[in-house]
Design an enzyme around this catalytic site. Structure first.
Site, PDB file in Angstrom:
ATOM      1  CG  ASP A 105      -1.796   1.207   1.332  1.00 47.08           C
ATOM      2  OD1 ASP A 105      -2.358   1.595   0.293  1.00 47.08           O
ATOM      3  OD2 ASP A 105      -1.930   1.792   2.423  1.00 47.08           O
ATOM      4  CB  SER A 106       0.172   4.743  -0.805  1.00 44.83           C
ATOM      5  OG  SER A 106      -1.067   4.805  -0.127  1.00 44.83           O
ATOM      6  CB  CYS A 111      -2.644   1.031  -2.559  1.00 51.05           C
ATOM      7  SG  CYS A 111      -2.814   2.765  -2.918  1.00 51.05           S
ATOM      8  CB  CYS A 121      -9.984   4.876  -0.134  1.00 51.13           C
ATOM      9  SG  CYS A 121      -8.552   5.622   0.676  1.00 51.13           S
ATOM     10  CG  HIS A 126      -6.700   5.787   4.851  1.00 54.61           C
ATOM     11  ND1 HIS A 126      -5.853   5.212   3.931  1.00 54.61           N
ATOM     12  CD2 HIS A 126      -5.917   6.479   5.717  1.00 54.61           C
ATOM     13  CE1 HIS A 126      -4.620   5.558   4.221  1.00 54.61           C
ATOM     14  NE2 HIS A 126      -4.624   6.325   5.298  1.00 54.61           N
TER      15      HIS A 126
END
Ligand code: DGL
Length: 268
Positions: A13-14, A76, A187, A189
């Site tokens: 992931d980023s 991601c 996403c 998050h």
């Protein structure tokens, strides 16, 4: 060359957000070793150019392949939206990505075929979710909405905060107006603000958490390809990051739902 079932699953992931996928994998596949890479020095990706995101994505995929992972998971959404095919073309192991998994889950749960998708600007601009959903359900209507403020709000830990609620009401108003029956949390998050998003969207709307969908898809792939780890011992979890920001431990543990050990810093 055939992958070794004893090898780890590589997840990237980023930043720290992909740990929502790791958490779902730990629950669904409790005997699998996992190597996680979070590009914490260069996050966020969602507001960067396609060229930059693609370049970073290839760099991380290569790093994990050198760890001999048996499968690569692009946790991601932004990287998946922009560079999933590039990773697939270059990887000698199966590659799964959250967009594929999220789109498939959305098509399965939606009754009206009116589907909302929320994500970073890069994910929404790529139209990757709309393409993935239409590939499976031609008549689906997809309404996408970029929600750039959600990532910093989650990183701040404002999961139930009034500011987050007001922001969600503002972003989701047009999506609600379209009468969707399903909303894809596109996403890494967003699963952390799932209860808040649920209350803003209303009871009738199903939320698709791509982390859970991803874990299910990974389990199916490993079983189908004979790649499930035969060992029933406690697996190893290793985390590689490009920086350790001050709040990394707190945020990471919140994403993971358990303590975060074995964090290695990679200097590029
Ligand atoms: N991991 C990104 C995603 O899932 C969110 C954070 C970022 O913008 O890098 O789209």
């Amino acid at each position: 060359m055939r992958s070794d079932p004893h090898s780890a699953i590589g997840v990237f992931d980023s930043g720290v957000g992909g740990l929502t996928v790791v958490r779902a994998l730990m629950e669904r596949l409790p005997f699998e070793h996992i190597v996680y890479f979070g590009d914490t020095a260069r996050v966020p990706y969602g507001v960067k150019s396609v060229e930059t995101i693609a370049h970073y994505t290839q760099q991380i995929a290569q790093f994990l392949l050198e760890k001999n992972v048996k499968v690569l998971i692009i946790a991601c959404n932004t990287m998946a939206a922009v560079a999933a095919q590039t990773v697939r073309d270059a990887a000698p192991v199966p590659v799964l990505d959250v967009i594929e998994a999220g789109a498939q889950a959305a098509v399965q749960v939606s009754i009206s075929a009116q589907i909302g998708v929320i994500g970073t600007p890069a994910t929404v601009n790529s139209n990757a979710y709309a393409r993935a959903i239409h590939a499976q359900l031609r008549d689906a209507r997809v309404y996408s909405q970029a929600c750039p403020l959600f990532v910093p709000l989650v990183e701040e830990g404002w999961l139930e905060h009034e500011v987050t609620r007001l922001t969600a009401q503002e972003y989701l108003r047009p999506v609600i107006a379209e009468g969707v029956d399903t909303l894809v949390l596109g996403c890494t998050h967003y699963p952390l603000i799932k209860p808040l998003l649920h209350s803003v969207m209303g009871k009738g709307v199903r939320l698709v958490d791509s982390a859970e969908a991803m874990a299910q898809k990974t389990a199916e792939l490993l079983a189908a390809q004979g790649l499930l780890n035969p060992s029933l011992n406690q697996p190893d979890y290793d985390y590689y990051v490009t920086d350790v920001p001050v709040k990394f431990q707190t945020i990471g543990e919140r994403f993971l739902g358990r303590s975060l050990n074995d964090v290695h810093v990679v200097k590029w």
